[in-house]
Design a protein around this motif. Structure first.
Motif, PDB file in Angstrom:
ATOM      1  N   PRO A   1       0.821  -1.217   0.000  1.00  0.00           N
ATOM      2  CA  PRO A   1       0.000   0.000   0.000  1.00  0.00           C
ATOM      3  C   PRO A   1       0.849   1.259   0.000  1.00  0.00           C
ATOM      4  O   PRO A   1       0.768   2.084   0.901  1.00  0.00           O
ATOM      5  N   ARG A   2       1.721   1.415  -0.995  1.00  0.00           N
ATOM      6  CA  ARG A   2       2.667   2.528  -0.994  1.00  0.00           C
ATOM      7  C   ARG A   2       2.177   3.655  -1.893  1.00  0.00           C
ATOM      8  O   ARG A   2       1.643   3.424  -2.966  1.00  0.00           O
ATOM      9  N   SER A   3       2.394   4.862  -1.428  1.00  0.00           N
ATOM     10  CA  SER A   3       2.084   6.059  -2.235  1.00  0.00           C
ATOM     11  C   SER A   3       3.137   6.241  -3.311  1.00  0.00           C
ATOM     12  O   SER A   3       4.322   6.208  -3.034  1.00  0.00           O
ATOM     13  N   GLU A   4       2.708   6.420  -4.591  1.00  0.00           N
ATOM     14  CA  GLU A   4       3.635   6.540  -5.718  1.00  0.00           C
ATOM     15  C   GLU A   4       4.119   7.984  -5.845  1.00  0.00           C
ATOM     16  O   GLU A   4       3.835   8.667  -6.822  1.00  0.00           O
ATOM     17  N   VAL A   5       4.866   8.424  -4.823  1.00  0.00           N
ATOM     18  CA  VAL A   5       5.332   9.811  -4.769  1.00  0.00           C
ATOM     19  C   VAL A   5       6.832   9.814  -4.507  1.00  0.00           C
ATOM     20  O   VAL A   5       7.346   8.989  -3.765  1.00  0.00           O
ATOM     21  N   ARG A   6       7.537  10.726  -5.162  1.00  0.00           N
ATOM     22  CA  ARG A   6       8.948  10.910  -4.885  1.00  0.00           C
ATOM     23  C   ARG A   6       9.244  12.400  -4.842  1.00  0.00           C
ATOM     24  O   ARG A   6       8.548  13.202  -5.467  1.00  0.00           O
ATOM     25  N   VAL A   7      10.268  12.765  -4.094  1.00  0.00           N
ATOM     26  CA  VAL A   7      10.658  14.166  -3.935  1.00  0.00           C
ATOM     27  C   VAL A   7      12.056  14.341  -4.505  1.00  0.00           C
ATOM     28  O   VAL A   7      12.981  13.608  -4.142  1.00  0.00           O
ATOM     29  N   GLU A   8      12.196  15.293  -5.411  1.00  0.00           N
ATOM     30  CA  GLU A   8      13.476  15.587  -6.051  1.00  0.00           C
ATOM     31  C   GLU A   8      13.982  16.947  -5.577  1.00  0.00           C
ATOM     32  O   GLU A   8      13.205  17.885  -5.391  1.00  0.00           O
ATOM     33  N   GLY A   9      15.294  17.051  -5.392  1.00  0.00           N
ATOM     34  CA  GLY A   9      15.903  18.327  -5.055  1.00  0.00           C
ATOM     35  C   GLY A   9      16.581  18.346  -3.708  1.00  0.00           C
ATOM     36  O   GLY A   9      17.258  19.318  -3.364  1.00  0.00           O
ATOM     37  N   LEU A  10      16.415  17.273  -2.913  1.00  0.00           N
ATOM     38  CA  LEU A  10      17.001  17.232  -1.576  1.00  0.00           C
ATOM     39  C   LEU A  10      18.144  16.226  -1.480  1.00  0.00           C
ATOM     40  O   LEU A  10      18.619  15.931  -0.385  1.00  0.00           O
ATOM     41  N   GLU A  11      18.585  15.718  -2.630  1.00  0.00           N
ATOM     42  CA  GLU A  11      19.654  14.726  -2.645  1.00  0.00           C
ATOM     43  C   GLU A  11      20.945  15.316  -2.083  1.00  0.00           C
ATOM     44  O   GLU A  11      21.260  16.491  -2.314  1.00  0.00           O
ATOM     45  N   THR A  12      21.693  14.500  -1.378  1.00  0.00           N
ATOM     46  CA  THR A  12      23.022  14.806  -0.798  1.00  0.00           C
ATOM     47  C   THR A  12      22.957  15.813   0.349  1.00  0.00           C
ATOM     48  O   THR A  12      24.003  16.166   0.900  1.00  0.00           O
ATOM     49  N   LEU A  13      21.777  16.282   0.733  1.00  0.00           N
ATOM     50  CA  LEU A  13      21.687  17.288   1.793  1.00  0.00           C
ATOM     51  C   LEU A  13      21.732  16.640   3.176  1.00  0.00           C
ATOM     52  O   LEU A  13      21.353  15.492   3.368  1.00  0.00           O
ATOM     53  N   ASP A  14      22.196  17.421   4.152  1.00  0.00           N
ATOM     54  CA  ASP A  14      22.098  17.001   5.541  1.00  0.00           C
ATOM     55  C   ASP A  14      20.668  17.234   6.039  1.00  0.00           C
ATOM     56  O   ASP A  14      19.989  18.175   5.599  1.00  0.00           O
TER      57      ASP A  14
END
Length: 262
Positions: free
Chosen positions: A122-135
């Protein structure tokens, strides 16, 4: 020119044959989206297939190139190596464009969720781009500081984080509804992210038990370095949320254009 044909063999498995004029070829089953043959120009088979492979659903086929999703081995709550390899896929009638290539053949396949699939995944098909490699500060780990390792952020459990020194644009990509939300901000260097998932959702009195499947909180924040104003000084910050009609999974949106403006 490369050729693509669909065959229905006696074993009942529709297969796609990709053939090149040079003589090389590949065969892909709609069952499992699995590559079961790859031959070079001399018609030599390059992939292993078990001589005792079981070519009958719901068994997975041993050999070739299978798709293990949503897990590999027993590292998760789904069946071993996931369920994608013993489901029937479909051919994408509107595939994403690929970079130009010299006589390369390709086929785009889709695995669509069924009601039964959603019961076990039952997973939401959502992804977030732009926060890669951040602390980020993890509120589930007493605000301990970590570095994001994923290429994009997806969700399979509770998340409560503050991403530090985040970019002015963040993309929230909804694959299921084929749309992307674009968050633009200024004056607020950090970004919060929260989803309670199933167990935590049951402890929030004003949140429905199933609401976590249809929500994701992504907002602008000033967390790590407080803003201090002297008398007569001003501070201004803003957040803007917009939507694009389709997500880049449909081939109509390049996420780099959303995030970086090129």
């Amino acid at each position: 020119m490369p050729l693509m044909n669909v065959f229905h063999d006696g074993d009942g498995f529709p297969r796609i044959v990709l053939a090149d004029p040079s003589g090389s070829s590949a065969e892909v089953l709609l069952y499992g989206g699995q590559v079961v043959s790859w031959k070079n120009e001399r018609r030599e088979e390059l992939l292993f297939m078990s001589s005792k492979a079981i070519w009958k659903p719901p068994k997975a086929i041993r050999g070739g190139i299978p798709v293990f999703f949503p897990q590999f081995g027993n590292l998760g709550t789904s069946e071993r190596n996931g369920f994608a390899r013993n489901k029937f896929w479909t051919i994408d009638s509107d595939p994403s464009p690929l970079p130009p290539s010299n006589n390369h053949s390709s086929v785009d396949l889709l695995l669509k969720s069924t009601d039964e699939d959603l019961k076990i995944w039952p997973r939401s098909e959502v992804r977030v781009e732009g926060l890669e490699t951040l602390d980020y500060l993890d509120n589930l780990m007493r605000r301990e500081r970590f570095t994001e390792q994923a290429d994009a952020i997806t969700f399979d459990g509770e998340v409560d984080r503050i991403y530090l020194s985040s970019p002015q644009k963040i993309a929230i990509i909804d694959h299921e509804k084929k749309r992307t939300f674009v968050l633009r901000k200024d004056g607020m260097p950090d970004a919060g992210m929260w989803n309670p998932w199933d167990k935590r959702a049951k402890t929030v009195p004003d949140l429905g038990y199933e609401d976590y499947k249809t929500m994701l909180c992504v907002d602008s924040a000033v967390t790590e370095t407080p803003i201090v104003l002297k008398p007569l000084e001003e501070w201004k910050g803003y957040q803007e949320l917009s939507t694009v009609s389709s997500s880049y999974c449909s081939g109509q949106l390049d996420p780099r254009k959303v995030l970086y403006g090129f």
